[in-house]
Scaffold this motif. Structure first.
Motif, PDB file in Angstrom:
ATOM      1  N   ALA A  22       1.333  59.814 -14.840  1.00  0.00           N
ATOM      2  CA  ALA A  22       1.788  61.156 -14.463  1.00  0.00           C
ATOM      3  C   ALA A  22       0.900  61.718 -13.370  1.00  0.00           C
ATOM      4  CB  ALA A  22       1.767  62.070 -15.684  1.00  0.00           C
ATOM      5  N   VAL A  23       1.378  61.706 -12.144  1.00  0.00           N
ATOM      6  CA  VAL A  23       0.662  62.289 -11.021  1.00  0.00           C
ATOM      7  C   VAL A  23       1.431  63.536 -10.591  1.00  0.00           C
ATOM      8  CG1 VAL A  23      -0.241  61.923  -8.714  1.00  0.00           C
ATOM      9  CG2 VAL A  23      -0.073  59.996 -10.284  1.00  0.00           C
ATOM     10  N   PRO A  24       0.943  64.722 -10.892  1.00  0.00           N
ATOM     11  CA  PRO A  24       1.669  65.927 -10.526  1.00  0.00           C
ATOM     12  C   PRO A  24       1.759  66.069  -9.014  1.00  0.00           C
ATOM     13  CG  PRO A  24      -0.534  66.466 -11.275  1.00  0.00           C
ATOM     14  CD  PRO A  24      -0.339  65.005 -11.525  1.00  0.00           C
ATOM     15  N   ALA A  25       2.683  66.884  -8.557  1.00  0.00           N
ATOM     16  CA  ALA A  25       2.836  67.094  -7.115  1.00  0.00           C
ATOM     17  C   ALA A  25       1.496  67.509  -6.522  1.00  0.00           C
ATOM     18  CB  ALA A  25       3.878  68.172  -6.875  1.00  0.00           C
ATOM     19  N   TRP A  26       1.003  66.709  -5.578  1.00  0.00           N
ATOM     20  CA  TRP A  26      -0.343  66.962  -5.067  1.00  0.00           C
ATOM     21  C   TRP A  26      -0.399  68.247  -4.253  1.00  0.00           C
ATOM     22  CZ3 TRP A  26      -4.209  64.053  -6.873  1.00  0.00           C
ATOM     23  CH2 TRP A  26      -5.487  64.275  -6.342  1.00  0.00           C
ATOM     24  N   VAL A  61      -0.059  57.899  -1.777  1.00  0.00           N
ATOM     25  CA  VAL A  61       0.240  58.321  -3.139  1.00  0.00           C
ATOM     26  C   VAL A  61       0.368  59.839  -3.237  1.00  0.00           C
ATOM     27  CG1 VAL A  61      -0.726  58.494  -5.476  1.00  0.00           C
ATOM     28  CG2 VAL A  61      -0.767  56.310  -4.273  1.00  0.00           C
ATOM     29  N   THR A  62      -0.555  60.550  -2.589  1.00  0.00           N
ATOM     30  CA  THR A  62      -0.625  62.001  -2.751  1.00  0.00           C
ATOM     31  C   THR A  62       0.218  62.778  -1.753  1.00  0.00           C
ATOM     32  OG1 THR A  62      -2.530  62.218  -1.269  1.00  0.00           O
ATOM     33  CG2 THR A  62      -2.982  61.775  -3.611  1.00  0.00           C
ATOM     34  N   GLY A  63       0.508  62.173  -0.603  1.00  0.00           N
ATOM     35  CA  GLY A  63       1.198  62.898   0.451  1.00  0.00           C
ATOM     36  C   GLY A  63       0.276  63.780   1.266  1.00  0.00           C
ATOM     37  N   ASN A  64      -1.018  63.716   0.973  1.00  0.00           N
ATOM     38  CA  ASN A  64      -2.025  64.458   1.729  1.00  0.00           C
ATOM     39  C   ASN A  64      -2.758  63.513   2.672  1.00  0.00           C
ATOM     40  OD1 ASN A  64      -1.440  66.230  -0.502  1.00  0.00           O
ATOM     41  ND2 ASN A  64      -3.283  67.373   0.077  1.00  0.00           N
ATOM     42  N   ALA A 274      -4.047  59.306  -9.664  1.00  0.00           N
ATOM     43  CA  ALA A 274      -3.666  59.060  -8.275  1.00  0.00           C
ATOM     44  C   ALA A 274      -4.444  57.889  -7.680  1.00  0.00           C
ATOM     45  CB  ALA A 274      -3.887  60.321  -7.445  1.00  0.00           C
ATOM     46  N   ILE A 275      -5.751  57.835  -7.933  1.00  0.00           N
ATOM     47  CA  ILE A 275      -6.579  56.768  -7.356  1.00  0.00           C
ATOM     48  C   ILE A 275      -6.250  55.428  -8.004  1.00  0.00           C
ATOM     49  CG2 ILE A 275      -8.953  55.938  -7.098  1.00  0.00           C
ATOM     50  CD1 ILE A 275      -9.746  58.956  -6.892  1.00  0.00           C
ATOM     51  N   ASN A 276      -6.016  55.433  -9.313  1.00  0.00           N
ATOM     52  CA  ASN A 276      -5.617  54.190  -9.969  1.00  0.00           C
ATOM     53  C   ASN A 276      -4.306  53.658  -9.402  1.00  0.00           C
ATOM     54  OD1 ASN A 276      -7.835  54.004 -11.609  1.00  0.00           O
ATOM     55  ND2 ASN A 276      -6.821  54.811 -13.434  1.00  0.00           N
ATOM     56  N   LYS A 277      -3.382  54.561  -9.134  1.00  0.00           N
ATOM     57  CA  LYS A 277      -2.112  54.144  -8.544  1.00  0.00           C
ATOM     58  C   LYS A 277      -2.337  53.577  -7.146  1.00  0.00           C
ATOM     59  CE  LYS A 277       2.646  55.711  -7.766  1.00  0.00           C
ATOM     60  NZ  LYS A 277       3.595  56.850  -7.862  1.00  0.00           N
ATOM     61  N   ALA A 278      -3.221  54.199  -6.384  1.00  0.00           N
ATOM     62  CA  ALA A 278      -3.541  53.692  -5.052  1.00  0.00           C
ATOM     63  C   ALA A 278      -4.193  52.313  -5.128  1.00  0.00           C
ATOM     64  CB  ALA A 278      -4.466  54.674  -4.331  1.00  0.00           C
ATOM     65  N   MET A 279      -5.110  52.122  -6.094  1.00  0.00           N
ATOM     66  CA  MET A 279      -5.806  50.836  -6.216  1.00  0.00           C
ATOM     67  C   MET A 279      -4.861  49.723  -6.666  1.00  0.00           C
ATOM     68  SD  MET A 279      -9.724  51.475  -7.479  1.00  0.00           S
ATOM     69  CE  MET A 279      -9.344  51.931  -9.159  1.00  0.00           C
ATOM     70  N   ALA A 280      -3.786  50.102  -7.375  1.00  0.00           N
ATOM     71  CA  ALA A 280      -2.829  49.111  -7.851  1.00  0.00           C
ATOM     72  C   ALA A 280      -1.721  48.830  -6.843  1.00  0.00           C
ATOM     73  CB  ALA A 280      -2.209  49.576  -9.168  1.00  0.00           C
TER      74      ALA A 280
END
Length: 327
Positions: A22-26, A61-64, A274-280
């Motif tokens: 669950a990554v909320p809208a960044w 992942v974050t859109g930022n 968010a970072i875990n999703k990026a690393m994967a």
């Protein structure tokens, strides 16, 4: 703890739920502002390469936007202190390495306490070192290195990118476990050590895989072993130091993400997801494999436990070896 070791395992891990964290809208969390990833090392090194690769995926992942800020100095402490004093809003993060765990034991004084003033977010990304020797040496294995060092105490010198660097600590740990004496010659960067090894000014080096790969592949130095617990897929014919004659030896450098200690727990969890999703992400996983690295997907408390274990481990190694940044 989950190890991302191959594309197949990555896809399996994603199917198990990494991609559905669950990554909320960044934009709601960070209001669309850029994220600064402070890398406390100079541009072009392993930390910078890995940090920029992670920043690219984190932005996706974050859109930022995710901007890397190189803040080298004091064995990584300059950049770390920059994050210690940053606003705990999830927008200024630290991407640092093993030195954050070893510096408290190397330095008599520090301006901050890594365990109290920073909070572990995600990691680690681990990398093996390669044990290399000058081609002119009559040494072709770890056992021959141990035998030669014992027969000629202090005659062999090893270079590092500075006191307390990962390649220095890897060699000091080897000296302890193998019971040998070798002379340490610190340089300002790993880029200066490799030429000294090739020329024979120094004879031995324990170097991170990304910077040593081309020299091993071009046979400008002789590789003896890798320092991790298992052989590297990049060099399947190279044994580990442990299987080659020093059974208790194991060393992996690592990198991970930290934030200011006052960062709210809910935000820590969001950053971790968010970072875990990026690393994967497949692209980053592939890049890590090319560099001989691997990501470990942990919750924040899992990475915090890993970090505490590293602090304790290097406290003992540094005490036993007698090394210090300050006399």
């Amino acid at each position: 703890m989950m190890f991302i070791r191959s594309r197949r395992h990555l896809l399996q891990a994603g199917a198990c739920g990494i991609a559905t964290l669950a990554v909320p809208a960044w934009a709601q969390l960070a209001e669309g502002r850029p994220i600064t990833l402070v890398v406390p090392y100079s541009p072009g090194g392993t930390g910078d390469i890995l940090g920029r690769a992670l920043a690219h995926e984190l932005a996706a992942v974050t859109g930022n936007a995710c901007v890397v800020e190189n803040r080298g100095g004091a064995g990584g402490n300059v950049g770390a202190e920059r994050v210690v004093h940053a606003r705990p809003d999830g927008l200024t993060l630290l991407f640092t390495a093993t030195s954050l765990a070893s510096n408290p034991s190397l330095m008599k004084t520090m301006n901050f306490d890594p365990q109290k003033d920073l909070t572990a977010i995600a990691g680690p990304i681990t990398l093996q070192n390669i044990v290399m020797v000058n081609n002119s040496l009559p040494i072709h294995s770890i056992q021959e290195l141990v035998d030669y060092a014992k027969a000629n105490p202090g005659a062999l010198s090893f270079g590092s990118s500075g006191i307390g660097s990962s390649n220095h600590l890897a060699a000091e740990l080897f000296k302890i476990e193998a019971g040998v004496d070798m002379l340490h010659i610190p340089y300002k960067s790993a880029g200066e050590v490799i030429p000294s090894l090739i020329s024979g000014t120094t004879q031995v080096m324990f170097d991170l895989m990304p910077s040593s790969l081309p020299h091993v592949q071009n046979n400008t130095v002789r590789a003896l072993a890798v320092t991790g617990a298992t052989r590297s897929p990049l060099f399947p014919d190279l044994p580990t130091v442990a299987e080659a004659g020093v059974p208790n030896y194991q060393f992996s450098a690592w990198f991970g993400v930290f934030a200011p200690s006052a960062t709210p727990p809910a935000m820590v969890e969001q950053l971790n997801a968010a970072i875990n999703k990026a690393m994967a992400a497949p692209a980053l996983s592939e890049r890590l494999m090319q560099l001989g690295a691997e990501a470990q997907i942990n919750p924040p408390d899992g990475f915090a436990r890993y970090f505490k274990g590293e602090i304790d481990r290097w406290e003992q190694v540094i005490r036993d070896s007698g090394i210090s940044l300050e006399k």
